[in-house]
Design a protein around this motif. Sequence first.
Motif, PDB file in Angstrom:
ATOM      1  N   ALA A   1      78.658 -12.309   4.793  1.00 53.99           N
ATOM      2  CA  ALA A   1      78.070 -11.491   5.861  1.00 53.99           C
ATOM      3  C   ALA A   1      76.893 -10.658   5.362  1.00 53.99           C
ATOM      4  CB  ALA A   1      79.134 -10.591   6.477  1.00 53.99           C
ATOM      5  N   THR A   2      76.946 -10.201   4.122  1.00 58.29           N
ATOM      6  CA  THR A   2      75.866  -9.385   3.559  1.00 58.29           C
ATOM      7  C   THR A   2      74.553 -10.147   3.575  1.00 58.29           C
ATOM      8  OG1 THR A   2      77.379  -8.166   2.121  1.00 58.29           O
ATOM      9  CG2 THR A   2      75.055  -8.190   1.477  1.00 58.29           C
ATOM     10  N   PHE A   3      74.610 -11.447   3.302  1.00 61.93           N
ATOM     11  CA  PHE A   3      73.409 -12.257   3.146  1.00 61.93           C
ATOM     12  C   PHE A   3      73.063 -13.069   4.395  1.00 61.93           C
ATOM     13  CE2 PHE A   3      75.216 -11.337  -0.928  1.00 61.93           C
ATOM     14  CZ  PHE A   3      74.111 -10.922  -1.665  1.00 61.93           C
ATOM     15  N   SER A   4      73.751 -12.782   5.508  1.00 61.76           N
ATOM     16  CA  SER A   4      73.570 -13.612   6.697  1.00 61.76           C
ATOM     17  C   SER A   4      72.327 -13.270   7.508  1.00 61.76           C
ATOM     18  CB  SER A   4      74.814 -13.543   7.594  1.00 61.76           C
ATOM     19  OG  SER A   4      74.981 -12.231   8.094  1.00 61.76           O
ATOM     20  N   SER A   5      71.719 -12.099   7.269  1.00 59.77           N
ATOM     21  CA  SER A   5      70.502 -11.753   8.006  1.00 59.77           C
ATOM     22  C   SER A   5      69.680 -10.745   7.222  1.00 59.77           C
ATOM     23  CB  SER A   5      70.845 -11.169   9.390  1.00 59.77           C
ATOM     24  OG  SER A   5      71.432  -9.882   9.251  1.00 59.77           O
ATOM     25  N   VAL A   6      68.408 -10.660   7.575  1.00 64.79           N
ATOM     26  CA  VAL A   6      67.527  -9.666   6.963  1.00 64.79           C
ATOM     27  C   VAL A   6      68.068  -8.267   7.264  1.00 64.79           C
ATOM     28  CG1 VAL A   6      65.190  -8.674   7.025  1.00 64.79           C
ATOM     29  CG2 VAL A   6      65.501 -11.165   7.034  1.00 64.79           C
ATOM     30  N   GLN A   7      68.542  -8.079   8.484  1.00 69.66           N
ATOM     31  CA  GLN A   7      69.075  -6.776   8.884  1.00 69.66           C
ATOM     32  C   GLN A   7      70.275  -6.372   8.021  1.00 69.66           C
ATOM     33  OE1 GLN A   7      70.646  -6.611  12.894  1.00 69.66           O
ATOM     34  NE2 GLN A   7      70.028  -4.471  13.069  1.00 69.66           N
ATOM     35  N   ASN A   8      71.201  -7.297   7.802  1.00 74.32           N
ATOM     36  CA  ASN A   8      72.371  -6.984   6.971  1.00 74.32           C
ATOM     37  C   ASN A   8      71.957  -6.676   5.536  1.00 74.32           C
ATOM     38  OD1 ASN A   8      73.805  -7.549   9.261  1.00 74.32           O
ATOM     39  ND2 ASN A   8      74.966  -9.236   8.403  1.00 74.32           N
ATOM     40  N   LEU A   9      71.023  -7.434   5.006  1.00 78.07           N
ATOM     41  CA  LEU A   9      70.543  -7.177   3.653  1.00 78.07           C
ATOM     42  C   LEU A   9      69.884  -5.799   3.563  1.00 78.07           C
ATOM     43  CD1 LEU A   9      69.110 -10.671   2.710  1.00 78.07           C
ATOM     44  CD2 LEU A   9      70.944  -9.463   1.525  1.00 78.07           C
ATOM     45  N   ALA A  10      69.072  -5.452   4.560  1.00 73.76           N
ATOM     46  CA  ALA A  10      68.406  -4.148   4.561  1.00 73.76           C
ATOM     47  C   ALA A  10      69.429  -3.018   4.629  1.00 73.76           C
ATOM     48  CB  ALA A  10      67.427  -4.052   5.726  1.00 73.76           C
ATOM     49  N   THR A  11      70.480  -3.195   5.425  1.00 80.28           N
ATOM     50  CA  THR A  11      71.529  -2.182   5.536  1.00 80.28           C
ATOM     51  C   THR A  11      72.198  -1.946   4.187  1.00 80.28           C
ATOM     52  OG1 THR A  11      71.926  -2.721   7.858  1.00 80.28           O
ATOM     53  CG2 THR A  11      73.710  -1.610   6.681  1.00 80.28           C
ATOM     54  N   VAL A  12      72.554  -3.026   3.506  1.00 73.92           N
ATOM     55  CA  VAL A  12      73.239  -2.900   2.214  1.00 73.92           C
ATOM     56  C   VAL A  12      72.302  -2.319   1.161  1.00 73.92           C
ATOM     57  CG1 VAL A  12      74.317  -4.190   0.340  1.00 73.92           C
ATOM     58  CG2 VAL A  12      74.926  -4.696   2.699  1.00 73.92           C
ATOM     59  N   VAL A  13      71.066  -2.792   1.105  1.00 75.22           N
ATOM     60  CA  VAL A  13      70.121  -2.279   0.105  1.00 75.22           C
ATOM     61  C   VAL A  13      69.850  -0.795   0.355  1.00 75.22           C
ATOM     62  CG1 VAL A  13      67.752  -2.427  -0.772  1.00 75.22           C
ATOM     63  CG2 VAL A  13      69.087  -4.514  -0.412  1.00 75.22           C
ATOM     64  N   ASN A  14      69.676  -0.407   1.617  1.00 74.59           N
ATOM     65  CA  ASN A  14      69.476   1.013   1.933  1.00 74.59           C
ATOM     66  C   ASN A  14      70.662   1.846   1.486  1.00 74.59           C
ATOM     67  OD1 ASN A  14      66.885   1.440   3.062  1.00 74.59           O
ATOM     68  ND2 ASN A  14      67.526   0.372   4.911  1.00 74.59           N
ATOM     69  N   LYS A  15      71.867   1.349   1.718  1.00 82.32           N
ATOM     70  CA  LYS A  15      73.073   2.053   1.286  1.00 82.32           C
ATOM     71  C   LYS A  15      73.083   2.226  -0.229  1.00 82.32           C
ATOM     72  CE  LYS A  15      76.902  -0.078   0.660  1.00 82.32           C
ATOM     73  NZ  LYS A  15      78.123  -0.840   0.681  1.00 82.32           N
ATOM     74  N   LEU A  16      72.723   1.158  -0.942  1.00 84.11           N
ATOM     75  CA  LEU A  16      72.695   1.220  -2.406  1.00 84.11           C
ATOM     76  C   LEU A  16      71.615   2.189  -2.899  1.00 84.11           C
ATOM     77  CD1 LEU A  16      73.156  -2.570  -3.202  1.00 84.11           C
ATOM     78  CD2 LEU A  16      74.871  -0.757  -3.370  1.00 84.11           C
ATOM     79  N   LEU A  17      70.462   2.191  -2.239  1.00 83.34           N
ATOM     80  CA  LEU A  17      69.396   3.107  -2.634  1.00 83.34           C
ATOM     81  C   LEU A  17      69.795   4.558  -2.372  1.00 83.34           C
ATOM     82  CD1 LEU A  17      66.256   1.154  -1.401  1.00 83.34           C
ATOM     83  CD2 LEU A  17      66.933   1.581  -3.774  1.00 83.34           C
ATOM     84  N   ASP A  18      70.475   4.793  -1.268  1.00 80.94           N
ATOM     85  CA  ASP A  18      70.937   6.155  -0.959  1.00 80.94           C
ATOM     86  C   ASP A  18      71.942   6.629  -1.992  1.00 80.94           C
ATOM     87  OD1 ASP A  18      69.322   6.292   1.247  1.00 80.94           O
ATOM     88  OD2 ASP A  18      70.910   5.865   2.700  1.00 80.94           O
ATOM     89  N   GLY A  19      72.766   5.711  -2.489  1.00 85.76           N
ATOM     90  CA  GLY A  19      73.749   6.061  -3.498  1.00 85.76           C
ATOM     91  C   GLY A  19      73.123   6.355  -4.848  1.00 85.76           C
ATOM     92  N   VAL A  20      71.957   5.744  -5.102  1.00 88.55           N
ATOM     93  CA  VAL A  20      71.274   5.926  -6.384  1.00 88.55           C
ATOM     94  C   VAL A  20      70.478   7.222  -6.368  1.00 88.55           C
ATOM     95  CG1 VAL A  20      69.408   5.000  -7.823  1.00 88.55           C
ATOM     96  CG2 VAL A  20      71.164   3.476  -6.909  1.00 88.55           C
ATOM     97  N   ALA A  21      69.868   7.522  -5.232  1.00 90.02           N
ATOM     98  CA  ALA A  21      68.960   8.681  -5.139  1.00 90.02           C
ATOM     99  C   ALA A  21      69.679  10.002  -5.283  1.00 90.02           C
ATOM    100  CB  ALA A  21      68.225   8.649  -3.808  1.00 90.02           C
TER     101      ALA A  21
END
Length: 81
Positions: free
Chosen positions: A61-81
């Motif tokens: 599901a993570t890789f099923s759409s650009v939107q899903n990928l953006a959601t996960v990457v944004n979450k990961l970036l928020d966790g790093v910042a």
Amino acid sequence: MEERIREVLANHGRLSVDPQSVTDEADLYELGLTSHASVNVMLALEDEFDVEFPDEDLKKATFSSVQNLATVVNKLLDGVA
């Protein structure tokens, strides 16, 4: 964000169409993304955004759409910042 993801998909996703021409919600697997290519996309996204995908996000599901990928990457970036 979505533009950078589309560039990674263009270089590593082996899609049957240009990722720039699909909607954010389009099913990438229907457009030719394979499980092998999704691993390449994941590794390229990790390099591009300097993040690491946790095990719980390593699912189809993570890789099923650009939107899903953006959601996960944004979450990961928020966790790093």
